[in-house]
Design a protein around this motif. Structure first.
Motif, PDB file in Angstrom:
ATOM      1  N   ALA A  29     -23.332 -25.109  -4.997  1.00 46.51           N
ATOM      2  CA  ALA A  29     -22.887 -25.027  -4.127  1.00 46.51           C
ATOM      3  C   ALA A  29     -21.648 -23.974  -4.958  1.00 46.51           C
ATOM      4  N   GLU A  30     -21.168 -22.619  -4.941  1.00 48.78           N
ATOM      5  CA  GLU A  30     -20.321 -22.446  -5.405  1.00 48.78           C
ATOM      6  C   GLU A  30     -18.987 -22.846  -5.399  1.00 48.78           C
ATOM      7  N   VAL A  31     -18.257 -23.175  -6.387  1.00 48.60           N
ATOM      8  CA  VAL A  31     -16.582 -23.452  -6.221  1.00 48.60           C
ATOM      9  C   VAL A  31     -15.651 -23.092  -7.157  1.00 48.60           C
ATOM     10  N   PRO A  32     -14.316 -22.025  -6.163  1.00 43.86           N
ATOM     11  CA  PRO A  32     -13.441 -21.218  -7.134  1.00 43.86           C
ATOM     12  C   PRO A  32     -13.091 -22.428  -8.463  1.00 43.86           C
ATOM     13  N   LYS A  33     -13.456 -21.134  -9.321  1.00 46.09           N
ATOM     14  CA  LYS A  33     -12.865 -21.445 -10.828  1.00 46.09           C
ATOM     15  C   LYS A  33     -11.474 -21.841 -10.755  1.00 46.09           C
ATOM     16  N   PRO A  34     -10.350 -22.432 -10.954  1.00 46.14           N
ATOM     17  CA  PRO A  34      -8.878 -22.518 -11.348  1.00 46.14           C
ATOM     18  C   PRO A  34      -8.695 -21.623 -11.354  1.00 46.14           C
ATOM     19  N   ALA A  35      -6.759 -20.866 -10.622  1.00 46.48           N
ATOM     20  CA  ALA A  35      -6.848 -19.972 -11.500  1.00 46.48           C
ATOM     21  C   ALA A  35      -6.423 -19.399 -12.871  1.00 46.48           C
ATOM     22  N   SER A  36      -5.715 -20.024 -13.573  1.00 49.02           N
ATOM     23  CA  SER A  36      -5.629 -20.355 -14.705  1.00 49.02           C
ATOM     24  C   SER A  36      -6.781 -19.862 -15.175  1.00 49.02           C
ATOM     25  N   LEU A  37      -8.005 -20.051 -15.184  1.00 51.64           N
ATOM     26  CA  LEU A  37      -9.405 -19.412 -15.345  1.00 51.64           C
ATOM     27  C   LEU A  37     -10.308 -18.103 -14.815  1.00 51.64           C
ATOM     28  N   ALA A  38      -9.706 -17.749 -13.664  1.00 57.62           N
ATOM     29  CA  ALA A  38     -10.434 -16.606 -12.638  1.00 57.62           C
ATOM     30  C   ALA A  38     -10.379 -15.862 -13.595  1.00 57.62           C
ATOM     31  N   GLY A  39      -9.971 -15.222 -14.153  1.00 57.35           N
ATOM     32  CA  GLY A  39      -9.712 -13.506 -14.708  1.00 57.35           C
ATOM     33  C   GLY A  39     -10.867 -13.178 -15.311  1.00 57.35           C
ATOM     34  N   ARG A  40     -11.208 -14.348 -16.164  1.00 58.68           N
ATOM     35  CA  ARG A  40     -12.034 -15.227 -17.639  1.00 58.68           C
ATOM     36  C   ARG A  40     -13.620 -14.226 -16.727  1.00 58.68           C
ATOM     37  N   GLY A  41     -13.859 -14.593 -14.721  1.00 59.06           N
ATOM     38  CA  GLY A  41     -15.086 -14.007 -14.954  1.00 59.06           C
ATOM     39  C   GLY A  41     -16.319 -14.715 -15.269  1.00 59.06           C
ATOM     40  N   GLY A  42     -17.239 -15.571 -14.640  1.00 51.68           N
ATOM     41  CA  GLY A  42     -18.338 -15.984 -14.602  1.00 51.68           C
ATOM     42  C   GLY A  42     -18.280 -16.885 -12.853  1.00 51.68           C
ATOM     43  N   CYS A  43     -18.665 -18.159 -12.657  1.00 48.98           N
ATOM     44  CA  CYS A  43     -19.215 -18.438 -11.887  1.00 48.98           C
ATOM     45  C   CYS A  43     -18.940 -19.670 -11.861  1.00 48.98           C
ATOM     46  N   TRP A  44     -18.274 -20.869 -11.168  1.00 45.72           N
ATOM     47  CA  TRP A  44     -18.954 -22.501 -11.198  1.00 45.72           C
ATOM     48  C   TRP A  44     -19.676 -22.965 -10.170  1.00 45.72           C
ATOM     49  N   PHE A  45     -20.297 -23.734 -10.393  1.00 43.64           N
ATOM     50  CA  PHE A  45     -22.064 -24.371  -9.102  1.00 43.64           C
ATOM     51  C   PHE A  45     -21.287 -25.849  -9.282  1.00 43.64           C
ATOM     52  N   ARG A  46     -21.876 -26.288  -8.128  1.00 45.45           N
ATOM     53  CA  ARG A  46     -21.549 -28.030  -8.016  1.00 45.45           C
ATOM     54  C   ARG A  46     -22.940 -28.589  -7.140  1.00 45.45           C
ATOM     55  N   ALA A  47     -23.256 -29.391  -7.609  1.00 45.53           N
ATOM     56  CA  ALA A  47     -24.650 -30.231  -6.615  1.00 45.53           C
ATOM     57  C   ALA A  47     -24.097 -31.415  -5.881  1.00 45.53           C
ATOM     58  N   PHE A  48     -24.225 -31.412  -4.785  1.00 48.65           N
ATOM     59  CA  PHE A  48     -23.049 -32.897  -4.318  1.00 48.65           C
ATOM     60  C   PHE A  48     -24.373 -33.337  -3.516  1.00 48.65           C
TER      61      PHE A  48
END
Length: 128
Positions: A29-48
């Motif tokens: 699942a893609e999860v939003p990056k914190p606002a302070s890091l969002a401008g750097r590009g890239g993506c974060w993913f998690r498994a639950f």
């Protein structure tokens, strides 16, 4: 102590390719990056598992990107059926995949794959 996440490098502007493997093929699942890091590009993913986060992978932009040939995250599936289904999906999407080391990690069955940038991934399940 416990592991919070693994960071993997990726080239700038390739978020759609990251989403294709880590989101579509792996089912994370893609999860939003914190606002302070969002401008750097890239993506974060998690498994639950239920409501618990059991794996987290951060793909971060590296302007001098070189794929990790040996370093890799090792992800664990619950069953051989899940492992083989995942391998089939990854392979059918055109990603490099190898079962050459299937039984070389005692107690596990596994395969290795490469993401669209050439980074190595290990997917495994307990052998018994």
């Amino acid at each position: 102590m416990r592991l919070h996440h693994v960071q993997i490098s990726m080239p700038r502007g390739e978020e759609s390719e990251a989403r294709r493997l880590y989101g579509e093929a792996l089912g994370l699942a893609e999860v939003p990056k914190p606002a302070s890091l969002a401008g750097r590009g890239g993506c974060w993913f998690r498994a639950f598992k239920a409501d618990a986060v059991v794996a987290e992978i951060h793909l971060g932009v590296d302007d001098s990107f070189v794929p990790a040939k040996k370093a890799h995250p090792g992800l664990v599936c619950d069953s051989i059926h899940e492992l083989e289904t995942l391998a089939e999906r990854i392979g059918s999407m055109g990603y490099e995949l190898s079962w050459a080391e299937r039984e070389t990690f005692e107690g596990y069955l596994r395969f290795h794959a490469r993401d669209g940038f050439g980074n190595r991934l290990e997917i495994m399940t307990p052998a018994s």
